[in-house]
Design a protein around this motif. Sequence first.
Motif: not given
Length: 351
Positions: A190-193, A255-262
Amino acid sequence: MSRSDSCHADRTAELDAARLLLARMGVSPADLMDNPVQKPPLPTFAEYVPVVAAAVSAGSRRVYGSYWTRVVEHWGPRRLDEPTPSEIQQLAEHLRARVVQRRNARGGRSASEHFIAALRCLYRHAVADGLIQHADDPARKVAKPRRLPSTRRAVPDTRLAEINQVAATTGNDPELDSLLLRLHTETACRRGGALLLRMRDLDPNQCLILLREKGDTMRWQPVSPTLMTHLQGHARDRQAAHANDQVLRHSSGAPISRRRYDYLWERLGAHLPWVATQGISTHWLRHTTLTWVERNFGYGVARAYAGHATSGGDAGTTTTYIRANLNEVAIALATLTGEAHPLTEPLNGQK
């Protein structure tokens, strides 16, 4: 003696015993009527939400935090025992009607579901703290909206190749985006992992990574030697030097965050219209890999590959007998990637 006479006699005996007990305690029935026990007032939502927010995990705060903020906005000065189930349902519908319509929106059902879940979490803590009785919890009396079947499915090989090609040739950091796609395709994490992956979670000798995912679960997941090499090189080149440093980083070293996935999927959707139309996301890669594993290695291996719990749910206790081990997951990965894996060598060497 008739039955009614017997019941009356029993009732009289109980009342006499109660009067005798009160007399020995020096309390009269009038005292009970005239001096009711005064309980302290319950906290308001504005007072109690920060208490619960500080007590839950970071994952729960991320999921429920915005809904607790809405609760404070609407009911901040109100006490916990004031809202009724009908009022909770009304506020759920209010939030559902005002949800931002995204490309994968489903009529605000998820917002309503998460709002009710956030309130249930809040009231569970209130019950545990002795503030209210379990029977008086209004949130548990409100039903969550029924979940619709997921529209996610496995992405065909040709489409997956298109996604990887666009990610590797466009954007401001194609190296990072290609690494993200390979990580999720190989591990079905998952993305969180992926975001919680730290330097100390890499075991290059056995080609394993430690994944921390939903429900505070942890598991070792096999990766190919190629992916392990790229993860280590990526982290080293982007200034991840300490054990607790996040592995996945921007070219600047941050460090990347969830925004990178968006950003990644918005860009892919701009180049591949079918990605935007169907609402393809990282979780579709999980579906893709796990579908392939299940078709080729069976349900037990796919369940272990996914990191799903081995008890409860619809599968029941049968999973106790079909549980796959780490070596079997590594064999599936080796077949998927076409690369030998250290954990498969002992099994391959058996006669």
